[in-house]
Every structure is written in C-alpha cells, then in structure tokens.
Motif scaffolding. Sequence first.
Motif, PDB file in Angstrom:
ATOM      1  N   THR A 163      12.257   3.728   0.853  1.00 25.85           N
ATOM      2  CA  THR A 163      11.607   3.945  -0.430  1.00 25.85           C
ATOM      3  C   THR A 163      12.438   3.272  -1.516  1.00 25.85           C
ATOM      4  O   THR A 163      13.574   2.845  -1.276  1.00 25.85           O
ATOM      5  N   ARG A 164      11.902   3.213  -2.702  1.00 26.32           N
ATOM      6  CA  ARG A 164      12.634   2.668  -3.845  1.00 26.32           C
ATOM      7  C   ARG A 164      13.912   3.473  -4.066  1.00 26.32           C
ATOM      8  O   ARG A 164      14.986   2.926  -4.247  1.00 26.32           O
ATOM      9  N   ARG A 165      13.773   4.797  -4.058  1.00 23.73           N
ATOM     10  CA  ARG A 165      14.932   5.677  -4.288  1.00 23.73           C
ATOM     11  C   ARG A 165      16.003   5.479  -3.217  1.00 23.73           C
ATOM     12  O   ARG A 165      17.189   5.366  -3.525  1.00 23.73           O
ATOM     13  N   LEU A 166      15.601   5.451  -1.956  1.00 22.22           N
ATOM     14  CA  LEU A 166      16.558   5.261  -0.874  1.00 22.22           C
ATOM     15  C   LEU A 166      17.269   3.920  -1.010  1.00 22.22           C
ATOM     16  O   LEU A 166      18.479   3.822  -0.812  1.00 22.22           O
ATOM     17  N   THR A 167      16.535   2.893  -1.367  1.00 24.22           N
ATOM     18  CA  THR A 167      17.125   1.566  -1.549  1.00 24.22           C
ATOM     19  C   THR A 167      18.160   1.580  -2.665  1.00 24.22           C
ATOM     20  O   THR A 167      19.246   1.010  -2.527  1.00 24.22           O
ATOM     21  N   MET A 168      17.844   2.251  -3.762  1.00 25.71           N
ATOM     22  CA  MET A 168      18.773   2.310  -4.892  1.00 25.71           C
ATOM     23  C   MET A 168      20.040   3.092  -4.529  1.00 25.71           C
ATOM     24  O   MET A 168      21.109   2.817  -5.070  1.00 25.71           O
ATOM     25  N   GLN A 169      19.951   4.046  -3.620  1.00 25.30           N
ATOM     26  CA  GLN A 169      21.129   4.787  -3.167  1.00 25.30           C
ATOM     27  C   GLN A 169      21.898   4.006  -2.100  1.00 25.30           C
ATOM     28  O   GLN A 169      23.121   4.020  -2.063  1.00 25.30           O
ATOM     29  N   PHE A 170      21.166   3.336  -1.242  1.00 22.15           N
ATOM     30  CA  PHE A 170      21.740   2.614  -0.112  1.00 22.15           C
ATOM     31  C   PHE A 170      22.567   1.406  -0.547  1.00 22.15           C
ATOM     32  O   PHE A 170      23.677   1.195  -0.062  1.00 22.15           O
ATOM     33  N   TRP A 171      22.046   0.604  -1.468  1.00 17.66           N
ATOM     34  CA  TRP A 171      22.665  -0.676  -1.795  1.00 17.66           C
ATOM     35  C   TRP A 171      24.099  -0.547  -2.333  1.00 17.66           C
ATOM     36  O   TRP A 171      25.001  -1.205  -1.804  1.00 17.66           O
TER      37      TRP A 171
ATOM     38  N   PHE B 196      17.218  -8.007   2.576  1.00 17.51           N
ATOM     39  CA  PHE B 196      16.976  -6.853   1.709  1.00 17.51           C
ATOM     40  C   PHE B 196      16.744  -7.304   0.268  1.00 17.51           C
ATOM     41  O   PHE B 196      15.824  -6.830  -0.403  1.00 17.51           O
ATOM     42  N   GLN B 197      17.591  -8.220  -0.211  1.00 18.47           N
ATOM     43  CA  GLN B 197      17.442  -8.730  -1.576  1.00 18.47           C
ATOM     44  C   GLN B 197      16.072  -9.374  -1.767  1.00 18.47           C
ATOM     45  O   GLN B 197      15.397  -9.133  -2.773  1.00 18.47           O
ATOM     46  N   ASP B 198      15.664 -10.191  -0.822  1.00 19.90           N
ATOM     47  CA  ASP B 198      14.371 -10.874  -0.918  1.00 19.90           C
ATOM     48  C   ASP B 198      13.203  -9.884  -0.896  1.00 19.90           C
ATOM     49  O   ASP B 198      12.231 -10.041  -1.635  1.00 19.90           O
ATOM     50  N   ALA B 199      13.299  -8.863  -0.048  1.00 15.03           N
ATOM     51  CA  ALA B 199      12.223  -7.873   0.046  1.00 15.03           C
ATOM     52  C   ALA B 199      12.106  -7.057  -1.239  1.00 15.03           C
ATOM     53  O   ALA B 199      10.995  -6.786  -1.709  1.00 15.03           O
ATOM     54  N   VAL B 200      13.230  -6.690  -1.847  1.00  9.77           N
ATOM     55  CA  VAL B 200      13.190  -5.936  -3.110  1.00  9.77           C
ATOM     56  C   VAL B 200      12.624  -6.805  -4.227  1.00  9.77           C
ATOM     57  O   VAL B 200      11.880  -6.326  -5.080  1.00  9.77           O
TER      58      VAL B 200
ATOM     59  N   VAL C  26       0.830  -1.199   0.000  1.00  5.69           N
ATOM     60  CA  VAL C  26       0.000   0.000   0.000  1.00  5.69           C
ATOM     61  C   VAL C  26       0.871   1.258   0.000  1.00  5.69           C
ATOM     62  O   VAL C  26       0.566   2.234  -0.682  1.00  5.69           O
ATOM     63  N   GLN C  27       1.978   1.217   0.733  1.00  8.69           N
ATOM     64  CA  GLN C  27       2.887   2.365   0.793  1.00  8.69           C
ATOM     65  C   GLN C  27       4.007   2.272  -0.245  1.00  8.69           C
ATOM     66  O   GLN C  27       4.745   3.230  -0.434  1.00  8.69           O
ATOM     67  N   ASP C  28       4.174   1.119  -0.865  1.00  9.27           N
ATOM     68  CA  ASP C  28       5.255   0.848  -1.813  1.00  9.27           C
ATOM     69  C   ASP C  28       6.611   1.154  -1.167  1.00  9.27           C
ATOM     70  O   ASP C  28       7.459   1.826  -1.739  1.00  9.27           O
ATOM     71  N   ARG C  29       6.772   0.635   0.036  1.00 10.50           N
ATOM     72  CA  ARG C  29       8.007   0.819   0.795  1.00 10.50           C
ATOM     73  C   ARG C  29       8.396  -0.475   1.484  1.00 10.50           C
ATOM     74  O   ARG C  29       7.567  -1.356   1.683  1.00 10.50           O
ATOM     75  N   LEU C  30       9.667  -0.530   1.866  1.00 10.26           N
ATOM     76  CA  LEU C  30      10.145  -1.647   2.675  1.00 10.26           C
ATOM     77  C   LEU C  30      10.118  -1.214   4.139  1.00 10.26           C
ATOM     78  O   LEU C  30      10.500  -0.087   4.465  1.00 10.26           O
ATOM     79  N   LEU C  31       9.656  -2.106   4.997  1.00 11.44           N
ATOM     80  CA  LEU C  31       9.656  -1.865   6.434  1.00 11.44           C
ATOM     81  C   LEU C  31      10.772  -2.712   7.043  1.00 11.44           C
ATOM     82  O   LEU C  31      10.766  -3.936   6.920  1.00 11.44           O
ATOM     83  N   VAL C  32      11.737  -2.041   7.654  1.00 14.56           N
ATOM     84  CA  VAL C  32      12.857  -2.717   8.297  1.00 14.56           C
ATOM     85  C   VAL C  32      12.655  -2.608   9.798  1.00 14.56           C
ATOM     86  O   VAL C  32      12.571  -1.504  10.345  1.00 14.56           O
ATOM     87  N   LYS C  33      12.562  -3.765  10.456  1.00 18.57           N
ATOM     88  CA  LYS C  33      12.363  -3.805  11.901  1.00 18.57           C
ATOM     89  C   LYS C  33      13.647  -4.293  12.571  1.00 18.57           C
ATOM     90  O   LYS C  33      14.178  -5.339  12.206  1.00 18.57           O
ATOM     91  N   PHE C  34      14.115  -3.520  13.540  1.00 19.73           N
ATOM     92  CA  PHE C  34      15.263  -3.895  14.356  1.00 19.73           C
ATOM     93  C   PHE C  34      14.744  -4.173  15.760  1.00 19.73           C
ATOM     94  O   PHE C  34      14.056  -3.335  16.344  1.00 19.73           O
ATOM     95  N   SER C  35      15.094  -5.317  16.299  1.00 21.68           N
ATOM     96  CA  SER C  35      14.709  -5.677  17.659  1.00 21.68           C
ATOM     97  C   SER C  35      15.974  -5.771  18.511  1.00 21.68           C
ATOM     98  O   SER C  35      16.926  -6.457  18.150  1.00 21.68           O
TER      99      SER C  35
END
Length: 182
Positions: A39-47, A151-155, A13-22
């Motif tokens: 976001t898609r853009r952040l992921t493309m810059q981050f990787w 991350f790879q699996d989520a993308v 719905v948000q077209d985003r990845l949710l990363v949870k740290f416990s």
Amino acid sequence: MDLQQLQISYLPVQDRLLVKFSFAEKSASARQEIHLLFTRRLTMQFWPTLLEAMAKQVKLGKPAAAHASAEMVQMEHEASVAQMKDGGNFDAPFPSKVESWPLGEQALLPDDIQFHVHATAAFRMEFIVADGKNFEVAMGRRLLHGFCKLFQDAVEKADWGFTLEMLGGSSTSEDAPPRLLN
C-alpha cells in the motif's frame, strides 16, 4: 531456492504495488512464485527503513568509510542500475508458467518487514504476514539496487505524490540549503 526474477507493477484499481518474486532451484526449472501487495502507507514506512539498513550494511562492511555511507549507497546504486541496464536484465519478460505457489496464489499484504544486515552476508528482508505466511528473501548488492530501482519506478507510475530517493542523492528542491565544502 534462489531468487530468479523480480517484478513490481502498479495496480491502479487497487491503488497498490504488486511485487512478484520468482524462485527456482539451480538444478531444476520448477518455478515458484510469491506475490506481495504494498500500500502507499506500507511503502512510505518501508523505504526509509530499507535505506537505513543499506547504509548500516555499508558501515559494517567498511567501518573506515562510515561517515560517507549515504554517498557510498548512492554510488553503488548508480553503478548497479547501469550494469543491469547494460546487461538487459530490466527488460527480461516475467515468465507466465508457475509450478507452485508455496504461500498460496493470493498476493500477501505484509504487516511488517524486518531487515537482517551483516557485513559480508547477503542482505535479507523478512516479510511478516498476519496469517503466519512469513518468508525471507536474500539479495546481493546488485540485485538489491535493482529491486530499489524497480520500486522507485513503480511509485512514480502510481503517482502517489512522493518519490523514493536514494541516500546521498542530489536534492532537486529549490529550497534546499546550500552546502559548504571544507
């Protein structure tokens, strides 16, 4: 606080990845969580920046093998992911009970991510958020490679039109030029 568990999921719905740290103290069972949105853009810059930092850590730790850092990252990745799959770490359910949210219950959207790399210390990622709710996560190599796999699996699930490849991974493109062996 020690990082206990990670989870990365796609929110269609948000077209985003949710990363949870416990996080939890070793001596206590009190769990804390911090959530991030990618976001898609952040992921493309981050990787690519993440991969560069991982290769830099290999170069610092093994200067004699600096020329093969990409291949070494790939080998470490494959070995770490295989160990985690064999150990059952990827299938462990994410606990639902959270004692505290140190940065609030709302998922944070990072503005920047900085990597702190040392030859012998754990790999550290610092997430910079506009409202000053910054935090840092340290990961050993095995956990870092598990994080990369999640991350790879989520993308892949997000179907954003690109894949996240590891350094030194084999190219699947038919247009890739042939490689010569010396």
